[in-house]
Enzyme design. Structure first.
Site, PDB file in Angstrom:
ATOM      1  N   TYR A 158       0.852  -1.190   0.000  1.00 30.20           N
ATOM      2  CA  TYR A 158       0.000   0.000   0.000  1.00 30.20           C
ATOM      3  C   TYR A 158       0.892   1.247   0.000  1.00 30.20           C
ATOM      4  O   TYR A 158       1.914   1.310   0.685  1.00 30.20           O
ATOM      5  CB  TYR A 158      -0.915   0.027   1.212  1.00 30.20           C
ATOM      6  N   GLY A 214     -16.635   3.414  -4.071  1.00 35.28           N
ATOM      7  CA  GLY A 214     -17.383   4.660  -3.903  1.00 35.28           C
ATOM      8  C   GLY A 214     -18.661   4.749  -4.700  1.00 35.28           C
ATOM      9  O   GLY A 214     -19.452   5.680  -4.508  1.00 35.28           O
ATOM     10  N   LEU A 261     -21.337   3.087  -4.455  1.00 35.83           N
ATOM     11  CA  LEU A 261     -22.518   2.918  -3.616  1.00 35.83           C
ATOM     12  C   LEU A 261     -22.641   4.012  -2.561  1.00 35.83           C
ATOM     13  O   LEU A 261     -23.447   3.906  -1.644  1.00 35.83           O
ATOM     14  CB  LEU A 261     -22.489   1.548  -2.946  1.00 35.83           C
ATOM     15  N   GLY A 277     -23.562   7.141  -3.163  1.00 41.38           N
ATOM     16  CA  GLY A 277     -24.358   8.245  -3.667  1.00 41.38           C
ATOM     17  C   GLY A 277     -23.711   8.924  -4.858  1.00 41.38           C
ATOM     18  O   GLY A 277     -23.765  10.154  -4.983  1.00 41.38           O
TER      19      GLY A 277
END
Length: 319
Positions: A53, A216, A218, A220
């Site tokens: 990461y 992201g 889901l 909005g």
């Protein structure tokens, strides 16, 4: 905060797992430290990371950020169930990747140095290695556990039959084997319902869901012009009809889209924790609020109608 045991282990973890994928590339070190402090204040004790990461090969940028947070003391390390991962290449040299005993040993030592700790709670295989025998993998993990460098072993991105292979090989060596599997799982991506979740339940392996908001989408996305720019038009178009229904349902029941997506995961059989990836304290607080959302059968049915799932195999594709 709500807690549960991770798989059949005696390890207690929070129902939300703090993912650190954004620490470094998207979130500054200062803000990352603030998010981790807030996570402890809210009762989150399970943090997830990886040796790659940060996406600077060989650098372990995100692990370094976590390590400097641990170094501040005041119980930060002691109160954290820390998971990190091994598999991805850390350099261009041929043995600096995958799950050979050599790479597992070297990668673990490098992660410990960056994380400024002497042990990793859950050492996770980031991907299955089809070219390394399970006897070699489990022997390497057993050595690390004997040395006190790791406590438990987990997996990520395994198929159901990989879980079976891994667990049977561990049992043959009288080892505990896997206690967790981390898979992509969300309303829009439900493939693991066919075989991964049934296999995990049969073997007593906890399931952690990465990308719980479908990167992201889901959260909005149709309401936010900024969020919409993250997706190629054709990708967004593919899901637009479902997302319109989903966001309309959120309006109907008075729920934020991201919170509803997390609440749905928390209701799923066999699911231990969604791995959330907040970029701010506000994102974290919003995610924690999902723990208080109860979904009744009518809402769950509507969600299944919008985002159809799968039956356990073989019933999903046969009788």
């Amino acid at each position: 905060m709500k807690y549960c045991q991770l798989g059949r282990s005696g390890l207690t973890v929070s129902r939300l797992c703090l993912g650190t994928l954004n620490f470094g590339p998207e979130t500054s070190e200062e803000d990352s430290h603030t998010i981790m402090d807030r996570a402890h204040q809210l009762g989150l004790n399970h943090f997830d990371s990886s040796n790659v990461y940060g996406w600077k090969r060989g650098d372990g940028w995100t692990e370094q950020i976590i390590g400097r947070w641990f170094a501040q003391g005041r119980g930060r390390r002691e109160r954290t169930v820390l998971g990190t991962k091994v598999y991805e290449p850390t350099s261009d040299w041929p043995n600096d990747g995958r799950l050979s005993a050599r790479h597992i040993r070297q990668a673990c030592d490098d992660s410990l140095r960056r994380l400024k700790t002497d042990y990793i709670d859950i050492y996770q295989m980031h991907h299955v290695d089809r070219n390394t025998p399970w006897d070699e993998i489990w022997e390497a993990m057993d050595v690390l556990r004997t040395q006190g460098k790791i406590l438990y072993v987990g997996s990520s991105n395994f198929a159901g039959w990989h879980l079976a292979q891994a667990q049977d090989a561990a049992t043959a060596r009288s080892m505990l084997g896997l206690i967790s599997e981390q898979s992509i799982y969300n309303l829009a991506t439900r493939d693991i319902e066919r075989e991964v979740i049934p296999a995990a339940q049969a073997y007593g392996i906890g399931v952690l869901a990465w990308s719980p908001l479908h990167r992201g989408m889901l959260a909005g996305v149709l309401r936010s012009e900024v969020a919409a720019t993250r997706y190629k038009p054709e990708h967004l178009a593919k899901h637009r009809a479902q997302l319109e229904q989903y966001e309309a349902l959120c309006d109907e029941i008075g729920a934020e889209p991201a919170q509803l997506a997390l609440a749905w995961l928390l209701s799923r059989p066999g699911l231990t924790s969604p791995v959330i990836g907040p970029q701010s304290v506000k994102d974290l607080d919003s995610a924690v609020a999902a723990l208080d959302i109860h979904l009744d059968d009518a809402v769950l049915t509507r969600l299944d109608e919008i985002f159809p799932g799968y039956l356990p195999a073989p019933e999903d594709y046969a009788w």
